[in-house]
Enzyme design. Structure first.
Site, PDB file in Angstrom:
ATOM      1  N   ASN A   1      -0.921  -7.403  -3.972  1.00 16.71           N
ATOM      2  CA  ASN A   1      -1.460  -6.453  -4.938  1.00 16.71           C
ATOM      3  C   ASN A   1      -0.367  -5.576  -5.544  1.00 16.71           C
ATOM      4  OD1 ASN A   1      -1.815  -5.435  -1.977  1.00 16.71           O
ATOM      5  ND2 ASN A   1      -1.544  -3.586  -3.197  1.00 16.71           N
TER       6      ASN A   1
ATOM      7  N   ASP B   1      -6.459  -3.997  -5.314  1.00 15.22           N
ATOM      8  CA  ASP B   1      -5.894  -4.553  -4.073  1.00 15.22           C
ATOM      9  C   ASP B   1      -6.347  -5.994  -3.852  1.00 15.22           C
ATOM     10  OD1 ASP B   1      -4.520  -4.762  -1.665  1.00 15.22           O
ATOM     11  OD2 ASP B   1      -6.067  -3.766  -0.498  1.00 15.22           O
TER      12      ASP B   1
ATOM     13  N   GLU C   1       0.837  -1.213   0.000  1.00  9.42           N
ATOM     14  CA  GLU C   1       0.000   0.000   0.000  1.00  9.42           C
ATOM     15  C   GLU C   1       0.868   1.258   0.000  1.00  9.42           C
ATOM     16  OE1 GLU C   1      -2.322  -2.453  -0.542  1.00  9.42           O
ATOM     17  OE2 GLU C   1      -1.796  -2.972   1.498  1.00  9.42           O
TER      18      GLU C   1
HETATM   19  N1  PQQ Z   1      -3.014  -7.109   6.923  1.00 10.69           N
HETATM   20  C1  PQQ Z   1      -4.260  -7.250   7.407  1.00 10.69           C
HETATM   21  C2  PQQ Z   1      -4.512  -7.584   8.801  1.00 10.69           C
HETATM   22  O1  PQQ Z   1      -3.560  -8.052   9.449  1.00 10.69           O
HETATM   23  O2  PQQ Z   1      -5.631  -7.367   9.265  1.00 10.69           O
HETATM   24  C3  PQQ Z   1      -5.181  -7.014   6.429  1.00 10.69           C
HETATM   25  C4  PQQ Z   1      -4.432  -6.724   5.295  1.00 10.69           C
HETATM   26  C5  PQQ Z   1      -3.082  -6.776   5.639  1.00 10.69           C
HETATM   27  C6  PQQ Z   1      -4.843  -6.372   3.990  1.00 10.69           C
HETATM   28  O3  PQQ Z   1      -6.038  -6.358   3.688  1.00 10.69           O
HETATM   29  C7  PQQ Z   1      -3.845  -6.064   3.049  1.00 10.69           C
HETATM   30  O4  PQQ Z   1      -4.154  -5.746   1.895  1.00 10.69           O
HETATM   31  C8  PQQ Z   1      -2.462  -6.125   3.413  1.00 10.69           C
HETATM   32  N2  PQQ Z   1      -1.592  -5.809   2.438  1.00 10.69           N
HETATM   33  C9  PQQ Z   1      -0.288  -5.843   2.688  1.00 10.69           C
HETATM   34  C10 PQQ Z   1       0.574  -5.499   1.535  1.00 10.69           C
HETATM   35  O5  PQQ Z   1       0.002  -5.173   0.502  1.00 10.69           O
HETATM   36  O6  PQQ Z   1       1.794  -5.548   1.627  1.00 10.69           O
HETATM   37  C11 PQQ Z   1       0.231  -6.213   3.918  1.00 10.69           C
HETATM   38  C12 PQQ Z   1      -0.652  -6.545   4.967  1.00 10.69           C
HETATM   39  C13 PQQ Z   1      -0.005  -6.956   6.241  1.00 10.69           C
HETATM   40  O7  PQQ Z   1       1.240  -7.117   6.223  1.00 10.69           O
HETATM   41  O8  PQQ Z   1      -0.597  -7.112   7.282  1.00 10.69           O
HETATM   42  C14 PQQ Z   1      -2.058  -6.501   4.711  1.00 10.69           C
END
Ligand code: PQQ
Length: 677
Positions: free
Chosen positions: A263, A308, A185
């Site tokens: 993503n 995403d 992100e």
């Molecule tokens: N982590 C969570 C969580 O722990 O609740 C939910 C998400 C992440 C997401 O919905 C993501 O899209 C997401 N994306 C990344 C990324 O794109 O690198 C990392 C993470 C993460 O490391 O927790 C999440």
């Protein structure tokens, strides 16, 4: 038992042969998903549909955390290892429920905002007497399982200019500890790295997306991938994304490991790769040689990701009979809403079927390409894409029970509208684009227009052969916990509204439930200690949805609950969630509300939610906080006290005048939604 000598002896035995031998009886829970296939299917049946009603608490253990707890507890001969927020590891004696040791990697709290989705950790790996944890700030740390003392530590981050974080559990395949990272992100280039479990020496690294094509490619898979990206988008500047932040599985017979990739960075393909293209290996399952990290095959679930749609959701390896033939498959329900069955020997597509309503694709063709709908890539006006960026299924683990042939899947919908930001520049200042002033780079506006569909949370028992639901259970909210299924014909799941529930695995009938001190997002584990079956769940509300929203009026600390038939321990006292009245009386200039709205979105919204509309999660909602806080907002945003809890310092990022505008938005919104007398 529970002595250092006992712990050293039992944990020393945990290696690949132990993990495989354990599959036959599953007396212990030695790795994240129980076995290499990550089935989360326990063969234990002492607790079953007949006696689960007599389950009660044996002990609870306070993890002393206030943020999300996402870890699955590992247990070997009654020694439990579980991590809490800020990557803190706890070793607990199941026989007594008491602490053996804790290890705090001392993640600098002021970098908490550099991870998208809470300062969470999904758990540890255990191997030959060592416990491995990835710290939020990107270190891989090996601990002595008996003492909790550090044995070695490696910095896994290639370039600290970028916002890399680790939230996932490491896995150990053939003596190598494998870890990825998150950050797509913010704009990073994804990769995973393997380290020697004994020494910490780096063994290999595989990038998920190509780098700058004017420089040599790391390997052939990168040269191949680069052909699917448009270099005019200079995708390497924002990294391209593809972070492998959660799932890793291993098939010892095929000697293949599988990684699910994330993503694109930024989300909008129009900015990343203007001429289009599939942008390999975003949103894919990739098979690698675990000895060398060499690419073997890939299957891309969401070509040219624009929404995403990560494919990092937990995979399960299963052997199924499909059209009369035995097949070695991967079961996978990524964010994009389709349930995939893939041949894990060669990556060939077998089938995909949507498990919730979706509107971005009408299905998959016989070659495994999605058939996109006309709305999917509308860029210049808000479009509601279903599922949303929170996923029809996120990291909350599913489980697969070979007795019922069903996968138990925590599904959901969290509606969102998206629109490309055509003025996006990497790390530019972009009022109105979510969190762009705290480092996010998604090149996408969210909810400029309100979404029309309704949110839900649902437990789905999915038949992967017939590709349809066998039964479903509706929950009160999205963002429910991962599942566990057992030979006792049970499915266990915690819920966002603070319950831990056992269902009949065959028909979904609810057989038992216990309240928990706050909402549950993690998955349970089950194991035998001295011949008796226990079920443990680590509870702690948080994660991306849980930062700013909630479904309970309880706000207990992170807690491990351990249950067994006949358990009689009292529940710890529950803590009520305290929410002030809707904020009132802060002086503001109504003319500043529109500018304040854009600033709030680009600085505050994804952690604090919409003032007065959301109720706060693990982070408070600014519409329900004393007026004194809002009146003195500058004292909180400039080197404020919450930096010690992960809040950014906005010095140099916001002016005093902009803080006034944000105050106008907060008070203006509270006034606008206040019920009229
Ligand atoms: N982590 C969570 C969580 O722990 O609740 C939910 C998400 C992440 C997401 O919905 C993501 O899209 C997401 N994306 C990344 C990324 O794109 O690198 C990392 C993470 C993460 O490391 O927790 C999440």
């Amino acid at each position: 038992k529970g002595s250092k000598a006992h712990i050293a002896a039992v944990t020393k035995k945990v290696d690949g042969a132990f993990i495989r031998a354990n599959e036959a009886r599953t007396n212990d829970w030695p790795s994240y998903g129980l076995d290499y296939a990550e089935t989360r299917f326990s063969r234990l049946n002492q607790i079953n549909t007949a006696n689960v009603k007599d389950m009660g608490l044996v002990w609870s253990y306070n993890l002393e955390s206030t943020r999300g707890v996402e870890a699955t507890p590992l247990v070997v001969d009654g020694i439990m290892y579980v991590s809490a927020s800020w990557s803190i590891v706890h070793a607990i004696d199941v026989r007594t429920g008491k602490r053996i040791w804790t290890f705090d990697p001392k993640v600098p709290r002021e970098i908490g905002y550099k991870g998208c989705c809470d300062v969470v950790n999904r758990g540890v790996a255990l191997y030959e007497g060592k416990v491995y944890v990835g710290s939020f700030d990107g270190r891989l740390i090996a601990l002595d399982a008996a003492s909790g003392k550090k044995v070695w530590e490696k910095d896994t981050i290639i370039d600290r200019k970028f916002s890399y974080t680790i939230t996932g559990a490491p896995r150990v395949f053939k003596g190598k500890v494998i870890i990825g990272n998150g950050g797509a992100e913010y704009g990073v280039r994804g990769y995973i790295t393997a380290y020697d479990a004994k020494t910490g020496d780096q063994k290999w690294r595989w990038f998920t997306v190509p780098g700058d094509p004017s420089k040599p490619f790391e390997d052939e898979s990168m040269a191949k991938a680069a052909k699917t990206w448009d270099p005019s988008g200079k995708y390497w500047e924002a990294g391209g994304g593809g972070t492998a932040w959660d799932t890793l599985t291993f098939d010892p017979e095929l000697n293949l490991m599988y990684v699910g990739t994330g993503n694109g960075s930024p989300w909008a393909r129009s900015k990343r790769s203007p001429a289009g293209g599939d942008n390999l290996y975003l949103a894919s399952i990739v098979a690698l040689d675990p000895d060398t990290g060499k690419y073997v095959w890939h299957y891309q679930q969401t070509p040219g990701d624009n929404w995403d749609f990560t494919s990092t959701q937990p995979m399960i390896l299963a052997d199924l009979k499909i059209d009369g033939k035995p097949r070695k498959v991967i079961l996978h329900a990524p964010k994009n809403g389709f349930f995939f069955v893939i041949d894990r020997t060669n990556g060939k597509f077998i089938s995909a079927k949507n498990f919730v309503d979706v509107n971005w694709a009408s299905g998959y063709d016989k070659d495994g390409r999605p058939i996109e709908t006309p709305i999917a890539r509308v860029a210049d006006r808000p479009r509601e894409i279903i599922p949303s960026a929170l996923g029809a299924h996120n990291w909350h683990s599913m489980s697969f029970n070979p007795q019922t042939g069903l996968a138990y899947l925590p599904a959901q919908s969290v509606p969102l509208t998206l629109m490309d930001n055509k003025d996006w520049t990497f790390n530019g200042v972009r009022p109105g684009e979510p969190q762009s002033n705290t480092g996010w780079n998604i090149a996408t506006f969210a909810n400029v227009e309100p979404p029309k569909s309704a949110p839900f949370g649902r437990l789905i028992a999915w038949d992967p052969v017939q590709q349809k639901a066998a039964w479903t259970q509706e929950h009160v909210s999205p963002w429910n916990g991962g599942t566990l299924t057992t030979a006792g014909d049970l499915v266990f799941q915690g819920t966002a509204d603070g319950r831990f529930i056992a269902f009949n695995a065959r028909n979904g009938e609810k057989l038992w439930e216990s309240p928990t001190g706050t909402g549950v997002v993690a998955a349970p584990s089950t194991y035998l200690v001295d011949g008796k079956q226990y079920v443990s769940i680590a509870v702690g509300w948080g994660g991306s949805y849980g930062l700013d929203r909630r479904a309970t009026d309880r706000q207990g600390p992170g807690t491990v609950y351990t249950f067994a038939v006949g358990g009689k321990a009292p529940m710890p006292e529950f803590v009520k969630y305290r929410m002030e009245e809707l904020v009132a009386g802060v002086k503001y200039d109504p003319a500043q509300v529109p500018a304040g709205t854009a600033l709030y979105v680009s600085n505050c919204v994804l952690c604090h939610g919409v003032p007065g509309v959301d109720r706060g999660g693990s982070i408070p909602n600014l519409g329900y906080i004393g007026a004194a806080y809002i009146e003195n907002l500058d004292k909180f945003v400039f080197k404020g006290p919450a930096m010690s809890r992960g809040m950014p310092d906005f010095t140099g990022k916001l002016s005093a005048d902009e803080v006034e505008k944000i105050k106008a938005f907060i008070q203006g919104t509270a006034d606008a939604i206040r019920p009229q007398k």
